[in-house]
Every structure is written in C-alpha cells, then in structure tokens.
Design an enzyme around this catalytic site. Structure first.
Site, PDB file in Angstrom:
ATOM      1  N   TYR A 150      31.397 -72.971  34.489  1.00 17.77           N
ATOM      2  CA  TYR A 150      32.152 -73.240  33.264  1.00 17.77           C
ATOM      3  C   TYR A 150      32.719 -71.963  32.654  1.00 17.77           C
ATOM      4  CZ  TYR A 150      29.991 -77.886  33.429  1.00 17.77           C
ATOM      5  OH  TYR A 150      29.581 -79.130  33.817  1.00 17.77           O
ATOM      6  N   LYS A 200      20.448 -75.084  44.413  1.00 16.04           N
ATOM      7  CA  LYS A 200      21.001 -75.579  45.684  1.00 16.04           C
ATOM      8  C   LYS A 200      20.977 -74.393  46.653  1.00 16.04           C
ATOM      9  CE  LYS A 200      23.091 -78.826  48.130  1.00 16.04           C
ATOM     10  NZ  LYS A 200      22.307 -79.966  48.659  1.00 16.04           N
ATOM     11  N   ASP A 232      19.981 -82.155  44.544  1.00 15.92           N
ATOM     12  CA  ASP A 232      20.192 -83.538  44.992  1.00 15.92           C
ATOM     13  C   ASP A 232      18.881 -84.312  44.976  1.00 15.92           C
ATOM     14  OD1 ASP A 232      19.629 -81.628  46.887  1.00 15.92           O
ATOM     15  OD2 ASP A 232      20.874 -82.463  48.470  1.00 15.92           O
ATOM     16  N   ASP A 256      24.103 -79.849  33.121  1.00 19.55           N
ATOM     17  CA  ASP A 256      24.990 -80.788  32.436  1.00 19.55           C
ATOM     18  C   ASP A 256      24.814 -82.187  33.015  1.00 19.55           C
ATOM     19  OD1 ASP A 256      26.984 -81.874  30.922  1.00 19.55           O
ATOM     20  OD2 ASP A 256      28.625 -80.717  31.792  1.00 19.55           O
ATOM     21  N   ASP A 260      22.368 -85.546  31.438  1.00 19.83           N
ATOM     22  CA  ASP A 260      22.975 -86.845  31.113  1.00 19.83           C
ATOM     23  C   ASP A 260      22.288 -87.959  31.897  1.00 19.83           C
ATOM     24  OD1 ASP A 260      24.762 -85.765  29.316  1.00 19.83           O
ATOM     25  OD2 ASP A 260      26.469 -86.891  30.096  1.00 19.83           O
TER      26      ASP A 260
END
Ligand code: NAD
Length: 385
Positions: A150, A200, A232, A256, A260
């Site tokens: 970001y 990851k 994952d 993020d 959620d």
C-alpha cells in the site's frame, strides 16, 4: 503495554472525524457513550470535529488538509467513523477519500492496526459459522499499517489497449518488521502468550525477511510461543478452527484481508473495533486513531440503521490505550455486552431464527446507543443523541 491510570477531573482533547456515509451516525453514537462514561467517571472531553475524506474533498478539494493532520497530531487521540462512497470512487480521480487514511497512518506514525475479534455469546446465532466452531474465539490481529504494497512505489496502467501493464511493489525493511513484531510479542505477553506470524515465505522475499526478523526478536520473548503460518493456510484456519488463535501478526495486505475475513466470526462487520497505534505517547497514554473496521456503508447511511457497536468498542479501546481510563473502558464494554445480553439488536444482528427473534428488541443506531448509555451506570440522558 499497560496504560497509565487516568486522573479524575481530567479533560481530554479528542479529534472526531465523522467522515462519510454512516460515519456521522456511528460517531454521534460513540460520542454519546463517551460523554456518559465521562459523567460516570468524572472526566471531560474537548472535541475538535474535522471534515475529512469525501466530505473534505467536497469542502476543501483534498481528503485531509495539513492543518487537520496537525490537529490530529496535537490531540490525545482520534475517533474516526469511515470515509469514502460512490460519488468519490472514480478510479481516475487524483483526489480520493482514502488518501486521508494513508496520510494519517503515515503522518502520525501509526504503524500497527489492532483488531480484537471475539464473539458475544448472544450473537453466536448471527454468525454464518457453526456454533461449536465459535466456542472460545478470542484473537487479536496485529496488522502492519504503513509498509508493504500500500506504500510501495507503483506505476499505473499504461500502454496500448490489449497490452496495458501496471505494477505495485511490496517493500519491507528490517526496522518496519521489527517494531510491529515487538508490539505483537508484547501484546501476546499480556494475553495467552501465543503468537502466530503470517507470511508467504515460500514465495515472497519480503516474507522471508519478515520471518527471519520475527524469529530473531522471538529470542527476547522466551515466554511467548511463536509459530509461523502461510497466509493461504491461515485464511482457511480462521474459519475452520478460529479458536486456535491468540495473537496474529502480519503485513499490511495480508492483515487487511484476514481481518475482514475474521469479522464474520463476530456476526457482523458492524461489531468490530480497531485501534491504530505507534510508539508516541501523550501525557495520558499511546497516541492513536480508533475506528470501526467497516466502511462508510452508503446503502444504509443516514437511515438510523447502522450498528454503532464497532465504533463504541473503538471508543472503549481509545479510553484504555490513549487515555489510560481502563475503568471507563471496562464500563463501556460491559454496557455493550449488557445491551446485547438484554436482546437489543440492530438490523444486521437480527436473528434468523424466529424463536430467537421473539426475545429481541429491534433498535436503530440511536436506540442501540441509548441502550448502551443506559447501562454505563448513569441516569442522565447524555448529549449527542
Ligand atoms: P462497507 O463496510 O461500507 O459495507 C459492507 C456491507 O456491510 C454493506 O452492506 C453495509 O451496509 C454493511 N455494513 C457496514 N457497516 C455496517 C454497520 N455499522 N451496521 C450495519 N451494516 C453495516 O464496505 P463497502 O461497501 O465495500 O465500502 C463502502 C465505502 O466505504 C467505499 O467507498 C469504501 O472505499 C469505504 N471504506 C472505508 C473504510 C474506512 O473508512 N476505513 C474501510 C472500508 C471501506
């Protein structure tokens, strides 16, 4: 990571950013609850209300002005509703509401976003997950907030139609990883002493740096059990065995998405609070920005339909972390639990089962705030409602 004790008779300086959509609805509710907490515990709040986000673009042509950022920096803490909406969504626009969020996070050094996720027993039927999976869910997601994709350099799409290309970059430095990792270890130390670091590392170089640094810092916290999880696998386990997590720490993009995802556990996006903090301290505690995890929900804005609990619980986090008022924070959290336990429900929490619905009272944003205020332990009706 304990906050200092608050002084009776103090007046705290807070910034309110109502923002867009349901932001004004839920911030008004949280202000009323804070006023009630102040009445009960003998402190005052001086509010500076700022026009930021889409509203800022409409008023000033920018999402946030430099003087607004300075006001935020000088306050004890900031309470934010939400920013954004379809009228400012043109992807070609150079001025966008969310620029205000990035400016505050970067400009105020708020490098960590804390999202606690727990499930109130009365809301178990509102979750899409099987009740037995929700038993014992109590996790804290620590998301790195000012690095990664970001904030990395990017190039917008260019080239002939059919051959256009765009790119984003995902940079992380050791100090950026180390400071959020230390915060997460400290927080885990104050809880069940288990930390899951999510990355990851089988694919991304930044994840391998992340994992190396987190493990080096783990040596400073021998009392905290650390484990690694690939993002994952973590995404799957958040819904298959959510109670297995204590504290999770992860980078900006993964945090993020995972936070959620975790919000469905609590029954509604409208339930969950968040705190964005760094290391700067004021006279009362950590400087920080507090907001619900939901967006501006334009579909229900201004209709007295928004669930204010995520914002009210954000205000409780503000009391605890930035004002050192654990007494008032406990009272607000207990009042929310009491209102839910007594059957007050906004539309998003309404039970699907008719038998359960019979025991509930349907309320709007204002009605839920009133039910919470009534349980703070004062008799006077607070201003702002
Ligand atoms: P959203 O969170 O606003 O809404 C998703 C769904 O959840 C909608 O159906 C909405 O009605 C419902 N919902 C959200 N909050 C609720 C509440 N308090 N009570 C009851 N129901 C609630 O997400 P979105 O629709 O993807 O985004 C809408 C706008 O919000 C966009 O412009 C987006 O950019 C912005 N946004 C802002 C923030 C922020 O300010 N931090 C975060 C996310 C999205």
């Amino acid at each position: 990571m304990t906050a200092e004790g608050g002084l009776p008779g103090s007046t705290y300086r807070l910034v309110a950013i109502a923002g867009d959509g349901v932001g004004p609805d839920v911030v008004a509710a949280a202000k009323a609850v804070l006023a009630a907490a102040g009445t009960r515990f003998g402190f005052g709040i001086g509010w500076a209300d700022l026009v930021v986000g889409g509203a800022g673009i409409d008023s000033y042509g920018v999402a946030i002005r430099d003087e607004d950022l300075a006001t935020c920096g000088a306050a004890d803490a900031i309470l934010l509703g939400a920013v954004g909406g379809p009228q400012w969504d043109d992807p070609r626009a150079t001025v966008r509401p969310e620029q205000a969020l990035f400016a505050m996070r970067g400009g105020l050094g708020l490098f960590a976003n804390l999202r606690p996720v727990s499930v109130h027993p009365a809301l178990v039927p509102a979750s899409p997950l099987r009740p037995e999976l929700l038993d014992g869910v109590d996790m804290l997601i620590v998301r790195e907030l000012t690095g990664g994709l970001y904030f990395g350099s990017r190039s917008e799409a260019s080239g002939a139609p059919g051959e256009r290309a765009a790119s984003d970059t995902l940079p992380y430095s050791e100090p950026e990883v180390a400071r959020v990792a230390r915060l997460a270890f400290e927080l885990a130390r104050g809880r069940r002493k288990r930390l899951t670091s999510v990355d990851k590392a089988n694919v991304l170089a930044t994840s391998r740096l992340w994992r190396t640094v987190v493990h080096e810092i783990a040596a400073e916290y021998p009392d905290v059990a650390l484990d690694d999880r690939l993002v994952d696998a973590c995404a799957m386990q958040l819904v298959t065995k959510p109670a297995s997590f204590d504290v999770l720490v992860t980078e900006n993009l993964f945090g993020d998405i995972l936070s959620d995802e975790a919000s469905v556990l609590a029954g509604s996006l409208g339930m969950l609070p968040s705190a964005s903090i760094g290391t700067r301290r004021t006279a009362h505690g950590l400087h920080g920005l507090y907001e619900p995890i939901h967006g501006s929900a334009p579909d229900i804005a201004g209709q007295d339909l928004a669930n204010p609990i995520g914002t009210v619980l954000s205000a409780a986090m503000l009391l605890r972390w930035s004002l050192g008022r654990a007494d008032a924070a406990d009272a607000v959290e207990a009042a929310v639990a009491g209102a839910l336990g007594d059957g007050f429900r906004t539309a998003d929490l309404w039970p699907r089962d008719p038998a359960a619905a019979e025991r509930c009272t349907r309320v709007g944003t204002v009605g839920m705030a009133e039910a919470i205020v009534a349980r703070i332990g004062i008799t006077a009706r607070s201003p702002g409602l």
